[in-house]
Design a protein around this motif. Structure first.
Motif, PDB file in Angstrom:
ATOM      1  N   GLY A  42       0.854  -1.198   0.000  1.00  0.00           N
ATOM      2  CA  GLY A  42       0.000   0.000   0.000  1.00  0.00           C
ATOM      3  C   GLY A  42       0.883   1.239   0.000  1.00  0.00           C
ATOM      4  N   LYS A  43       0.302   2.363  -0.330  1.00  0.00           N
ATOM      5  CA  LYS A  43       1.103   3.602  -0.428  1.00  0.00           C
ATOM      6  C   LYS A  43       1.388   4.220   0.940  1.00  0.00           C
ATOM      7  N   ARG A  44       0.628   3.835   1.967  1.00  0.00           N
ATOM      8  CA  ARG A  44       0.809   4.346   3.349  1.00  0.00           C
ATOM      9  C   ARG A  44       0.508   5.843   3.437  1.00  0.00           C
ATOM     10  N   LEU A  71      -3.438   4.328  12.114  1.00  0.00           N
ATOM     11  CA  LEU A  71      -4.267   4.803  10.994  1.00  0.00           C
ATOM     12  C   LEU A  71      -4.208   3.827   9.820  1.00  0.00           C
ATOM     13  N   GLU A  72      -3.010   3.294   9.561  1.00  0.00           N
ATOM     14  CA  GLU A  72      -2.877   2.328   8.463  1.00  0.00           C
ATOM     15  C   GLU A  72      -3.647   1.043   8.793  1.00  0.00           C
ATOM     16  N   MET A  73      -3.694   0.681  10.079  1.00  0.00           N
ATOM     17  CA  MET A  73      -4.470  -0.510  10.471  1.00  0.00           C
ATOM     18  C   MET A  73      -5.955  -0.305  10.172  1.00  0.00           C
ATOM     19  N   ILE A  74      -6.464   0.880  10.529  1.00  0.00           N
ATOM     20  CA  ILE A  74      -7.889   1.164  10.263  1.00  0.00           C
ATOM     21  C   ILE A  74      -8.141   1.161   8.750  1.00  0.00           C
ATOM     22  N   HIS A  75      -7.250   1.787   8.005  1.00  0.00           N
ATOM     23  CA  HIS A  75      -7.420   1.834   6.547  1.00  0.00           C
ATOM     24  C   HIS A  75      -7.394   0.418   5.962  1.00  0.00           C
ATOM     25  N   THR A  76      -6.453  -0.407   6.402  1.00  0.00           N
ATOM     26  CA  THR A  76      -6.340  -1.761   5.844  1.00  0.00           C
ATOM     27  C   THR A  76      -7.573  -2.595   6.211  1.00  0.00           C
ATOM     28  N   TYR A  77      -8.062  -2.430   7.431  1.00  0.00           N
ATOM     29  CA  TYR A  77      -9.314  -3.135   7.806  1.00  0.00           C
ATOM     30  C   TYR A  77     -10.440  -2.729   6.853  1.00  0.00           C
ATOM     31  N   SER A  78     -10.527  -1.419   6.538  1.00  0.00           N
ATOM     32  CA  SER A  78     -11.637  -0.970   5.685  1.00  0.00           C
ATOM     33  C   SER A  78     -11.514  -1.566   4.279  1.00  0.00           C
ATOM     34  N   LEU A  79     -10.283  -1.715   3.812  1.00  0.00           N
ATOM     35  CA  LEU A  79     -10.091  -2.303   2.476  1.00  0.00           C
ATOM     36  C   LEU A  79     -10.474  -3.784   2.487  1.00  0.00           C
ATOM     37  N   ILE A  80     -10.047  -4.508   3.540  1.00  0.00           N
ATOM     38  CA  ILE A  80     -10.371  -5.947   3.631  1.00  0.00           C
ATOM     39  C   ILE A  80     -11.894  -6.140   3.629  1.00  0.00           C
ATOM     40  N   HIS A  81     -12.588  -5.361   4.460  1.00  0.00           N
ATOM     41  CA  HIS A  81     -14.042  -5.512   4.534  1.00  0.00           C
ATOM     42  C   HIS A  81     -14.720  -5.038   3.242  1.00  0.00           C
ATOM     43  N   ASP A  82     -14.200  -3.953   2.663  1.00  0.00           N
ATOM     44  CA  ASP A  82     -14.794  -3.426   1.430  1.00  0.00           C
ATOM     45  C   ASP A  82     -14.706  -4.440   0.283  1.00  0.00           C
ATOM     46  N   ASP A  83     -13.655  -5.272   0.301  1.00  0.00           N
ATOM     47  CA  ASP A  83     -13.456  -6.248  -0.787  1.00  0.00           C
ATOM     48  C   ASP A  83     -14.304  -7.514  -0.626  1.00  0.00           C
ATOM     49  N   CYS A  86     -19.807  -9.679   0.400  1.00  0.00           N
ATOM     50  CA  CYS A  86     -21.038  -8.961   0.790  1.00  0.00           C
ATOM     51  C   CYS A  86     -20.940  -7.466   0.502  1.00  0.00           C
ATOM     52  N   MET A  87     -19.741  -6.986   0.140  1.00  0.00           N
ATOM     53  CA  MET A  87     -19.594  -5.561  -0.211  1.00  0.00           C
ATOM     54  C   MET A  87     -19.215  -5.465  -1.694  1.00  0.00           C
ATOM     55  N   ASP A  88     -17.973  -5.049  -2.011  1.00  0.00           N
ATOM     56  CA  ASP A  88     -17.649  -4.855  -3.432  1.00  0.00           C
ATOM     57  C   ASP A  88     -17.287  -6.142  -4.171  1.00  0.00           C
ATOM     58  N   GLY A 153     -20.111   6.672   5.617  1.00  0.00           N
ATOM     59  CA  GLY A 153     -19.875   6.899   4.179  1.00  0.00           C
ATOM     60  C   GLY A 153     -20.032   5.612   3.384  1.00  0.00           C
ATOM     61  N   GLN A 154     -19.583   4.511   3.965  1.00  0.00           N
ATOM     62  CA  GLN A 154     -19.711   3.223   3.279  1.00  0.00           C
ATOM     63  C   GLN A 154     -21.190   2.832   3.150  1.00  0.00           C
ATOM     64  N   VAL A 155     -21.981   3.131   4.179  1.00  0.00           N
ATOM     65  CA  VAL A 155     -23.424   2.826   4.116  1.00  0.00           C
ATOM     66  C   VAL A 155     -24.076   3.674   3.019  1.00  0.00           C
ATOM     67  N   LYS A 176     -17.166  11.533   3.868  1.00  0.00           N
ATOM     68  CA  LYS A 176     -17.207  10.592   4.992  1.00  0.00           C
ATOM     69  C   LYS A 176     -16.372   9.340   4.683  1.00  0.00           C
ATOM     70  N   LYS A 177     -16.621   8.731   3.549  1.00  0.00           N
ATOM     71  CA  LYS A 177     -15.971   7.443   3.253  1.00  0.00           C
ATOM     72  C   LYS A 177     -14.450   7.580   3.097  1.00  0.00           C
ATOM     73  N   THR A 178     -14.009   8.568   2.356  1.00  0.00           N
ATOM     74  CA  THR A 178     -12.572   8.740   2.096  1.00  0.00           C
ATOM     75  C   THR A 178     -11.985   9.902   2.903  1.00  0.00           C
ATOM     76  N   PHE A 214      -8.313  13.612  -3.589  1.00  0.00           N
ATOM     77  CA  PHE A 214      -7.782  12.261  -3.786  1.00  0.00           C
ATOM     78  C   PHE A 214      -8.849  11.361  -4.421  1.00  0.00           C
ATOM     79  N   GLN A 215     -10.095  11.500  -3.959  1.00  0.00           N
ATOM     80  CA  GLN A 215     -11.181  10.659  -4.478  1.00  0.00           C
ATOM     81  C   GLN A 215     -11.526  11.030  -5.918  1.00  0.00           C
ATOM     82  N   ILE A 216     -11.551  12.332  -6.221  1.00  0.00           N
ATOM     83  CA  ILE A 216     -11.863  12.746  -7.603  1.00  0.00           C
ATOM     84  C   ILE A 216     -10.778  12.190  -8.535  1.00  0.00           C
TER      85      ILE A 216
HETATM   86  C1  GRG Z   1     -15.746  -1.350   5.074  1.00  0.00           C
HETATM   87  C2  GRG Z   1     -16.173   0.272   6.966  1.00  0.00           C
HETATM   88  C3  GRG Z   1     -15.725   0.019   5.611  1.00  0.00           C
HETATM   89  C4  GRG Z   1     -15.340   1.053   4.890  1.00  0.00           C
HETATM   90  C5  GRG Z   1     -14.771   0.954   3.576  1.00  0.00           C
HETATM   91  C6  GRG Z   1     -12.285   3.250   2.492  1.00  0.00           C
HETATM   92  C7  GRG Z   1     -13.400   2.334   2.153  1.00  0.00           C
HETATM   93  C8  GRG Z   1     -14.559   2.320   3.049  1.00  0.00           C
HETATM   94  C9  GRG Z   1     -13.332   1.497   1.121  1.00  0.00           C
HETATM   95  C10 GRG Z   1     -12.185   1.395   0.229  1.00  0.00           C
HETATM   96  C11 GRG Z   1     -12.609   1.388  -1.179  1.00  0.00           C
HETATM   97  C12 GRG Z   1     -12.247   2.601  -1.903  1.00  0.00           C
HETATM   98  C13 GRG Z   1     -11.810   2.426  -3.287  1.00  0.00           C
HETATM   99  C14 GRG Z   1     -12.340   3.781  -1.308  1.00  0.00           C
HETATM  100  C15 GRG Z   1     -12.006   5.038  -1.912  1.00  0.00           C
HETATM  101  C16 GRG Z   1     -10.775   5.590  -1.286  1.00  0.00           C
HETATM  102  C17 GRG Z   1      -9.585   4.924  -1.835  1.00  0.00           C
HETATM  103  C18 GRG Z   1      -9.132   5.334  -3.171  1.00  0.00           C
HETATM  104  C19 GRG Z   1      -9.006   4.001  -1.110  1.00  0.00           C
HETATM  105  C20 GRG Z   1      -7.756   3.364  -1.488  1.00  0.00           C
HETATM  106  O1  GRG Z   1      -6.772   4.073  -0.793  1.00  0.00           O
HETATM  107  P1  GRG Z   1      -5.256   4.085  -1.253  1.00  0.00           P
HETATM  108  O2  GRG Z   1      -5.175   4.434  -2.708  1.00  0.00           O
HETATM  109  O3  GRG Z   1      -4.894   2.542  -1.074  1.00  0.00           O
HETATM  110  O4  GRG Z   1      -4.507   4.934  -0.305  1.00  0.00           O
HETATM  111  P2  GRG Z   1      -3.504   1.854  -0.671  1.00  0.00           P
HETATM  112  O5  GRG Z   1      -3.681   0.415  -1.059  1.00  0.00           O
HETATM  113  O6  GRG Z   1      -2.383   2.520  -1.407  1.00  0.00           O
HETATM  114  O7  GRG Z   1      -3.389   2.018   0.807  1.00  0.00           O
END
Ligand code: GRG
Length: 293
Positions: A42-44, A71-83, A86-88, A153-155, A176-178, A214-216
């Motif tokens: 990940g980019k951290r 913070l990276e732990m929370i972000h990584t958890y969100s990616l694991i669950h998002d994938d 039941c989600m993406d 935001g995810q909801v 909210k989400k990002t 970042f999101q745009i």
């Molecule tokens: C499951 C509670 C829960 C939340 C999920 C952040 C998120 C919410 C989902 C991630 C999916 C996604 C594509 C979100 C948009 C923000 C984004 C581009 C995340 C990816 O972040 P990077 O690019 O990833 O920083 P790396 O892998 O580099 O850390």
């Protein structure tokens, strides 16, 4: 004060490995699954943002490494669950098969839960920061990652699938989400550098606006990459019928608002009481503007 991105990234990776070590416990699968996702490339960005803020105000960021790793732990958890299915239901993340493709789905779910819990545990146990700082970090992290932040935001994201939403709704969803976790990342830096309340609120706002930029950029990259690779938009957002900046505004207008959003983000930094060079450079490094065809 100089900020060396590669040194900072190495320090974060080292601290993450120390905080979630390989384990011989009965439940060692949990640790190996968690490390699979945490050690993937990940980019951290979130911990780097914290360290960049700390280095804007102070000479050393060593005391900030554990909260930044949280913070990276929370972000990584969100990616694991998002994938998860039941989600993406994504198959790849950080260039590797997603965690639930390599380990049982229940273990992937629990690895995410473990990272969420561990993040608060490592802050609470961090010996390099004061108790008031711990309380402030935990308060902002629980709020930004929680129901009125990333989870909320995810909801909104899930509920907006297959419906057409307008631009203000999309912006609210992404702030909210990002945005919320990136706002927390900048605010973490302020707390760890003991800045004034006024500076703290500028840093939070900078993180939030940075998150939207970042999101745009991510929406734009998604389309331009898949167009170049497949000749059509081919992302999970498209597959899941999700609204994006590009689907609402089209490519050209999205490019225009990305430039405006980057300017808005950087302008906040000019009001900081310190030279914003590190954070201006960080913003440019982190937000890629896709080339025009
Ligand atoms: C499951 C509670 C829960 C939340 C999920 C952040 C998120 C919410 C989902 C991630 C999916 C996604 C594509 C979100 C948009 C923000 C984004 C581009 C995340 C990816 O972040 P990077 O690019 O990833 O920083 P790396 O892998 O580099 O850390």
């Amino acid at each position: 004060m100089d900020f060396n991105l590669e040194n900072a990234r190495c320090s974060i990776n080292k601290r993450l490995t120390e905080l979630v070590p390989a384990s011989e416990a009965l439940y060692k699968t949990l640790f190996s699954a968690t490390r699979y996702s945490l050690n993937a490339p990940g980019k951290r960005l979130r911990p780097l943002l914290t360290l960049a803020v700390v280095n804007t105000f102070a000479d050393s960021f060593d005391h900030a490494l554990t909260p930044a790793a949280a913070l990276e732990m929370i972000h990584t958890y969100s990616l694991i669950h998002d994938d998860l299915p039941c989600m993406d239901n994504d198959d790849f993340r950080r260039g590797l098969p997603t965690l639930h493709k390599v380990y049982p789905e229940a273990i992937a779910l629990l690895a995410g839960d473990f990272l969420l819990t561990r993040a608060f545990e490592v802050i609470a146990n961090c010996e390099e920061i004061s108790s008031p700082q711990k309380l402030q970090l935990i308060t902002i992290l629980s709020s930004c990652a929680g129901g009125d932040g990333m989870i909320g935001g995810q909801v909104l994201d899930i509920e907006s699938e297959k419906t057409e939403i307008d631009l203000p709704t999309l912006e609210c969803l992404h702030s909210k989400k990002t945005g919320a976790l990136l706002a927390a990342s900048a605010a973490f830096g302020g707390i760890l550098a003991n800045v004034s309340n006024e500076t703290q609120s500028l840093l939070y706002d900078y993180g939030l606006q940075f998150g939207l930029a970042f999101q745009i950029a991510d929406d734009l990259l998604d389309v331009t990459h898949s167009m170049a690779k497949h000749g059509r938009a081919h992302s999970s957002d498209v597959a899941n019928n999700k609204s994006t900046y590009v689907s609402i505004l089209g490519l050209e207008k999205t490019r225009t608002i990305l430039h405006k959003q980057i300017e808005k983000t950087k302008k906040i930094l000019l009001d900081l009481p310190k030279n914003p060079k590190i954070l201006l450079e960080f913003t440019d490094m982190a937000i890629t503007i896709p080339a025009q065809d």
